[in-house]
Motif scaffolding. Structure first.
Motif, PDB file in Angstrom:
ATOM      1  N   UNK A   4       0.887  -1.153  -0.003  1.00 43.71           N
ATOM      2  CA  UNK A   4      -0.174   0.031  -0.005  1.00 43.71           C
ATOM      3  C   UNK A   4       0.747   1.183   0.061  1.00 43.71           C
ATOM      4  N   UNK A   5       2.241   1.078   0.335  1.00 39.18           N
ATOM      5  CA  UNK A   5       3.137   2.457   0.088  1.00 39.18           C
ATOM      6  C   UNK A   5       3.724   2.772  -1.017  1.00 39.18           C
ATOM      7  N   UNK A   6       3.376   1.876  -2.054  1.00 38.05           N
ATOM      8  CA  UNK A   6       4.087   1.782  -3.181  1.00 38.05           C
ATOM      9  C   UNK A   6       3.647   2.934  -4.042  1.00 38.05           C
ATOM     10  N   UNK A   7       4.809   3.750  -4.407  1.00 40.78           N
ATOM     11  CA  UNK A   7       4.510   5.072  -5.220  1.00 40.78           C
ATOM     12  C   UNK A   7       4.273   6.311  -4.273  1.00 40.78           C
ATOM     13  N   UNK A   8       4.110   5.952  -3.001  1.00 40.04           N
ATOM     14  CA  UNK A   8       4.218   7.183  -2.114  1.00 40.04           C
ATOM     15  C   UNK A   8       5.757   8.036  -1.917  1.00 40.04           C
ATOM     16  N   UNK A   9       5.514   9.376  -1.807  1.00 42.75           N
ATOM     17  CA  UNK A   9       6.622  10.270  -1.723  1.00 42.75           C
ATOM     18  C   UNK A   9       6.667  10.601  -0.416  1.00 42.75           C
ATOM     19  N   UNK A  10       7.910  11.089   0.040  1.00 48.10           N
ATOM     20  CA  UNK A  10       8.067  11.674   1.360  1.00 48.10           C
ATOM     21  C   UNK A  10       9.551  12.142   1.456  1.00 48.10           C
ATOM     22  N   UNK A  11       9.781  12.439   3.009  1.00 44.92           N
ATOM     23  CA  UNK A  11      11.095  12.977   3.259  1.00 44.92           C
ATOM     24  C   UNK A  11      11.527  12.003   4.208  1.00 44.92           C
ATOM     25  N   UNK A  12      12.894  11.891   4.115  1.00 50.13           N
ATOM     26  CA  UNK A  12      13.681  10.732   5.116  1.00 50.13           C
ATOM     27  C   UNK A  12      13.963  11.580   6.409  1.00 50.13           C
ATOM     28  N   UNK A  13      13.290  10.884   7.431  1.00 47.56           N
ATOM     29  CA  UNK A  13      13.440  11.915   8.706  1.00 47.56           C
ATOM     30  C   UNK A  13      14.802  11.428   9.516  1.00 47.56           C
ATOM     31  N   UNK A  14      15.018  10.253   9.237  1.00 49.28           N
ATOM     32  CA  UNK A  14      16.276   9.535  10.068  1.00 49.28           C
ATOM     33  C   UNK A  14      16.653   8.285   9.358  1.00 49.28           C
ATOM     34  N   UNK A  15      17.998   7.702   9.512  1.00 49.17           N
ATOM     35  CA  UNK A  15      18.392   6.530   8.906  1.00 49.17           C
ATOM     36  C   UNK A  15      18.858   5.681  10.172  1.00 49.17           C
ATOM     37  N   UNK A  16      18.200   4.716  10.161  1.00 51.31           N
ATOM     38  CA  UNK A  16      18.520   3.668  11.340  1.00 51.31           C
ATOM     39  C   UNK A  16      19.426   2.459  10.519  1.00 51.31           C
ATOM     40  N   UNK A  17      19.960   1.788  11.475  1.00 49.96           N
ATOM     41  CA  UNK A  17      20.636   0.624  11.011  1.00 49.96           C
ATOM     42  C   UNK A  17      20.485  -0.587  12.020  1.00 49.96           C
ATOM     43  N   UNK A  18      20.383  -1.728  11.177  1.00 51.25           N
ATOM     44  CA  UNK A  18      20.330  -3.037  12.107  1.00 51.25           C
ATOM     45  C   UNK A  18      21.234  -3.932  11.650  1.00 51.25           C
ATOM     46  N   UNK A  19      20.942  -5.223  12.086  1.00 52.03           N
ATOM     47  CA  UNK A  19      21.780  -6.265  11.356  1.00 52.03           C
ATOM     48  C   UNK A  19      21.195  -7.248  10.359  1.00 52.03           C
ATOM     49  N   UNK A  20      20.066  -6.800   9.779  1.00 53.11           N
ATOM     50  CA  UNK A  20      19.450  -7.603   8.782  1.00 53.11           C
ATOM     51  C   UNK A  20      20.165  -7.848   7.614  1.00 53.11           C
ATOM     52  N   UNK A  21      21.101  -7.094   7.344  1.00 51.61           N
ATOM     53  CA  UNK A  21      22.199  -7.375   6.170  1.00 51.61           C
ATOM     54  C   UNK A  21      22.774  -8.619   6.329  1.00 51.61           C
ATOM     55  N   UNK A  22      23.248  -8.831   7.618  1.00 53.05           N
ATOM     56  CA  UNK A  22      24.007  -9.904   8.042  1.00 53.05           C
ATOM     57  C   UNK A  22      23.209 -11.275   7.824  1.00 53.05           C
TER      58      UNK A  22
ATOM     59  N   UNK B  15       1.715  10.361   7.133  1.00 58.80           N
ATOM     60  CA  UNK B  15       1.929   8.983   7.598  1.00 58.80           C
ATOM     61  C   UNK B  15       3.457   9.141   7.848  1.00 58.80           C
ATOM     62  N   UNK B  16       4.038   8.531   8.808  1.00 61.38           N
ATOM     63  CA  UNK B  16       5.414   8.158   8.982  1.00 61.38           C
ATOM     64  C   UNK B  16       5.585   6.647   9.076  1.00 61.38           C
ATOM     65  N   UNK B  17       6.522   6.150   8.181  1.00 58.35           N
ATOM     66  CA  UNK B  17       6.685   4.796   7.947  1.00 58.35           C
ATOM     67  C   UNK B  17       8.266   4.407   7.992  1.00 58.35           C
ATOM     68  N   UNK B  18       8.619   3.263   8.231  1.00 61.72           N
ATOM     69  CA  UNK B  18       9.961   2.622   8.099  1.00 61.72           C
ATOM     70  C   UNK B  18       9.928   1.799   7.201  1.00 61.72           C
ATOM     71  N   UNK B  19      10.894   1.923   6.206  1.00 62.19           N
ATOM     72  CA  UNK B  19      11.136   1.194   5.128  1.00 62.19           C
ATOM     73  C   UNK B  19      12.478   0.912   4.818  1.00 62.19           C
ATOM     74  N   UNK B  20      12.860  -0.308   4.347  1.00 63.20           N
ATOM     75  CA  UNK B  20      14.109  -0.988   4.033  1.00 63.20           C
ATOM     76  C   UNK B  20      14.918  -0.012   2.876  1.00 63.20           C
ATOM     77  N   UNK B  21      16.225  -0.194   2.898  1.00 61.77           N
ATOM     78  CA  UNK B  21      16.956   0.468   1.989  1.00 61.77           C
ATOM     79  C   UNK B  21      16.440   0.043   0.350  1.00 61.77           C
ATOM     80  N   UNK B  22      16.238  -1.313   0.251  1.00 60.02           N
ATOM     81  CA  UNK B  22      15.797  -1.936  -1.129  1.00 60.02           C
ATOM     82  C   UNK B  22      14.638  -1.236  -1.634  1.00 60.02           C
TER      83      UNK B  22
END
Length: 75
Positions: free
Chosen positions: A23-41, A60-67
């Motif tokens: 449902x987020x596909x195509x939505x535009x917005x501004x990056x508020x912050x960049x977080x990091x976790x170990x998902x890449x590992x 709306x504020x959402x968290x999405x992966x870099x991909x």
């Protein structure tokens, strides 16, 4: 998109209709912050470790992966 930073405009790209966040596909917005976790590992894909908190134009504020982050489409 290589890497977005705080304040960058982005577009959410989740074309897979089976994805719970489609449902987020195509939505535009501004990056508020960049977080990091170990998902890449876990996945072996470095970009998966970046999690972007995005304030969408809809309010709306959402968290999405870099991909799932792309440059915005110009209006």
């Amino acid at each position: 998109m290589q890497q977005a930073g705080e304040g960058d405009r982005v577009r959410i790209d989740i074309p897979d209709e089976a994805d719970v966040d489609h449902d987020l596909h195509g939505a535009h917005g501004e990056v508020v912050t960049v977080l990091h976790d170990d998902a890449g590992d876990v996945t072996g894909v470095d970009v998966d470790s970046r999690l972007y908190r995005v304030a969408l134009d809809s309010g709306r504020t959402v968290d999405v992966r870099g991909r799932d982050v792309r440059p915005p489409i110009d209006d």
